[in-house]
Scaffold this motif. Sequence first.
Motif, short mmCIF file in Angstrom:
data_model
loop_
_atom_site.label_atom_id
_atom_site.label_comp_id
_atom_site.label_asym_id
_atom_site.label_seq_id
_atom_site.Cartn_x
_atom_site.Cartn_y
_atom_site.Cartn_z
N ILE A 1 0.82 -1.21 0.00
CA ILE A 1 0.00 0.00 0.00
C ILE A 1 0.86 1.26 0.00
CG2 ILE A 1 -1.71 1.27 1.33
CD1 ILE A 1 -2.63 -1.62 2.28
N ILE A 2 1.95 1.25 0.80
CA ILE A 2 2.86 2.40 0.78
C ILE A 2 3.38 2.59 -0.64
CG2 ILE A 2 5.10 3.29 1.54
CD1 ILE A 2 4.64 1.79 4.20
N GLY A 3 3.81 1.48 -1.26
CA GLY A 3 4.33 1.56 -2.63
C GLY A 3 3.29 2.08 -3.59
N ASP A 4 2.05 1.63 -3.42
CA ASP A 4 0.98 2.02 -4.33
C ASP A 4 0.66 3.50 -4.22
OD1 ASP A 4 -0.94 1.12 -6.29
OD2 ASP A 4 -2.48 1.60 -4.79
N VAL A 5 0.52 3.97 -2.98
CA VAL A 5 0.17 5.38 -2.77
C VAL A 5 1.30 6.28 -3.26
CG1 VAL A 5 -0.27 7.13 -1.00
CG2 VAL A 5 -1.41 4.92 -0.86
N ILE B 1 10.80 1.52 2.97
CA ILE B 1 10.28 2.67 3.71
C ILE B 1 9.67 2.21 5.03
CG2 ILE B 1 8.47 4.45 3.71
CD1 ILE B 1 8.96 4.69 0.68
N TYR B 2 8.95 1.12 4.98
CA TYR B 2 8.33 0.59 6.19
C TYR B 2 9.38 0.35 7.27
CZ TYR B 2 6.16 -2.65 9.43
OH TYR B 2 5.71 -3.26 10.56
N PHE B 3 10.48 -0.32 6.91
CA PHE B 3 11.48 -0.66 7.93
C PHE B 3 12.28 0.55 8.39
CE2 PHE B 3 10.42 -4.97 6.95
CZ PHE B 3 10.53 -5.58 8.19
N VAL B 4 12.51 1.49 7.49
CA VAL B 4 13.24 2.70 7.89
C VAL B 4 12.40 3.51 8.88
CG1 VAL B 4 14.13 4.92 7.08
CG2 VAL B 4 14.65 2.83 5.80
N VAL B 5 11.12 3.68 8.53
CA VAL B 5 10.25 4.44 9.43
C VAL B 5 10.10 3.71 10.77
CG1 VAL B 5 7.92 5.35 9.76
CG2 VAL B 5 9.00 5.51 7.53
N LEU B 6 9.99 2.38 10.69
CA LEU B 6 9.88 1.58 11.92
C LEU B 6 11.11 1.80 12.80
CD1 LEU B 6 8.41 -0.66 13.56
CD2 LEU B 6 9.79 -2.32 12.31
N SER B 7 12.30 1.84 12.17
CA SER B 7 13.52 2.01 12.97
C SER B 7 13.56 3.39 13.62
CB SER B 7 14.75 1.75 12.10
OG SER B 7 15.21 2.95 11.53
N VAL B 8 13.05 4.39 12.90
CA VAL B 8 13.01 5.74 13.47
C VAL B 8 12.11 5.73 14.70
CG1 VAL B 8 12.20 8.10 13.10
CG2 VAL B 8 13.50 6.94 11.32
N VAL B 9 10.96 5.08 14.56
CA VAL B 9 10.04 5.01 15.69
C VAL B 9 10.69 4.29 16.86
CG1 VAL B 9 7.83 4.05 16.45
CG2 VAL B 9 8.00 5.14 14.22
N ALA C 1 0.07 -2.08 11.94
CA ALA C 1 -1.37 -1.95 11.75
C ALA C 1 -1.76 -0.50 11.50
CB ALA C 1 -2.12 -2.51 12.95
N VAL C 2 -1.14 0.41 12.29
CA VAL C 2 -1.46 1.83 12.15
C VAL C 2 -1.04 2.32 10.76
CG1 VAL C 2 -0.88 4.15 12.97
CG2 VAL C 2 -1.40 2.34 14.61
N ILE C 3 0.18 1.91 10.33
CA ILE C 3 0.66 2.30 9.00
C ILE C 3 -0.32 1.88 7.92
CG2 ILE C 3 2.38 1.71 7.23
CD1 ILE C 3 3.83 3.46 8.84
N VAL C 4 -0.74 0.60 7.97
CA VAL C 4 -1.66 0.10 6.94
C VAL C 4 -2.97 0.88 6.98
CG1 VAL C 4 -3.06 -1.88 6.24
CG2 VAL C 4 -0.68 -2.20 6.83
N ALA C 5 -3.47 1.13 8.21
CA ALA C 5 -4.73 1.87 8.34
C ALA C 5 -4.59 3.26 7.73
CB ALA C 5 -5.13 1.96 9.81
#
Lengths: 351, 271
Positions: free
Chosen positions: A252-256, A281-289, A304-308
């Motif tokens: 979904i991140i890739g699609d948007v 992007i998912y893992f980079v953002v996750l690591s920042v968090v 879950a929040v990211i997907v939502a």
Amino acid sequence: MNCLSLLFGIFIERSLMMDILTRFANALPGNISQGLIWGVMAIGVFITYKILDFADLTVDGSFVTGGAVLAMLIRAGVPLPVAMLCSFLAGCLAGLVTGLLNTLLGIPGILAGILTQISLYSVNYAIMGMSNQVAVSVDQFPLFIASRRIAVSNGFPTVAWELAKIFLIVGAIIAALYWFFGTEQGFTIRATGSNPNMARAQSINTKKSTVIALILSNGLVGLSGGLLAQYSGNIDVNTGRGAIVIGLAAVIIGDVLGSAIMRGHFNFVARLAFTALGGIIYFVVLSVVMLTGVPGSFNKLFSAVIVAIFLAVPYIKSSIKTSFRRAARNSEKQTLSDSKKKGAEGDADVD
Amino acid sequence: MLTLTDVRKTFNPGTINEKHALNSVSLDLDDGDFVTIIGGNGAGKSTTLNAVAGVWPIDSGSIIINGQNVVGLPEHKRAGFIGRVFQDPMTGTAATMEIQENLALAKRRGQARTLKWGITKKEREEYHELLKTLDLGLEDRMTSKVGLLSGGQRQALTLLMATLKKPDILLLDEHTAALDPKTAAKVLELSDKIIEENHLTAMMVTHNMAAAIKHGNRLVMMNNGVIIYDVKGEEKKHLTVDMLLEKFEEASGSKLENDRMLLSKADAERS
């Protein structure tokens, strides 16, 4: 407390800020490789979720199956390429089961996936010799990738080469899928996902194409599990829990992102590439968090929040353009200006 | 070309919703016959077409296409020699695929799908010429997704797809009912042209009695899952809408109570 320190970093000690930045930079190569490995899995999810229009939950199981098969085979002395092929084939088998449950026994897609996923949990235990974790250390076996080799302390050339290898794998997979979905067989899967009635009217066996797509998708998921087992040096029976959500997040991140950046040129290759990018992007953002001090166990909540959020973006975007509230506002404005106009005309009449 | 013998189908047997949709339908079409099928709601018109197409298995009877009894073949296998256009313009095409890709899928109807390219350069040129004949400007939009087309454009494309590989039977299931009158007339005209040029055997379900008289060489009227009137040749040419209504009352013993058909009668009288 750490969370606040990132937000208000400028107000606190410079050294602490530098520390966080260094930790982020050090973790970056690892995050990119992890993102790419999960990106392979996300490309598998893309095939079912986007092309076949089938929400396949098998992946939570087939991901671990791939990892478990690879780990056990490597430990048994099987050559690495063969072991990786087997992790792919093991995933294929899982996809076949879901496909047959769905097409032969008429079990709805989501439920068919859940049934396979749950049964795989036991199967995975059995594959792993009834233990919940199996190690494949890079010290003992010649692995294709390993997180240890991607550590920044190994120097830039080593890290760059390790990353290049994963990029190469992802590139090869995208090229292969580009070819496959351009063939007559690939067309049947796309048509089945787009409009099964039309597909049947064009003499396409939609059951067969559904099964083929599920096999292919879960094969990639299994391969990805095998890659992750090598990367982290072990496979845990619980690794797959919620894997589908990470895969979906990447898709979904890739699609948007892709449709925003590429617009009219968002073709098939770009969509697959952006899916892999979505994983990064998912893992980079996750690591920042995580750097802000959030406990590791919160990663599932995070995904879950990211997907939502990313699922909501297109909806919110369209409802900003056209909403009942907006319609009411516009209508009110118009009535107001109309009555003003009328009022003005009325005045003119009196004059 | 097509022979239906004593075809029967009951939906939801043994339940409160039991419906005898086809009660012994028999019909024999010659090569090149173009039959129009009319009748009230629930008469079994579309059900007859679906029985031929193999959407579900029939209960009893036989369906022989080109000498082969096809009752045991599933939908996708029968599709090898049957072309179809549906009432809903969305049904006949794959919205998320390109115009040329849809045509390429239709081109391979009835063939084994291999690992060769799904569409070749030579085909693209062929489709370009073919789309020109539609006169809808689609030849310049071959890489557009079909979802961007209007209903009329989609039906025209579906017609083209259904006949790209010459079918033994062409089934048109109220394929103009969802279109505005002007577009409907155009699509009907196109259907006529394609059927004539390719000398196709076709069945067309319609609610429009005037259209049923005007098109084809044969007319069949259905009621309660049976054929109550079957006319062809000269006799069919001289039919009028009033005669059809009369026939309906005579054969079924009741007045025609179908708003859509009566509306189409009113239309016919006005024009």
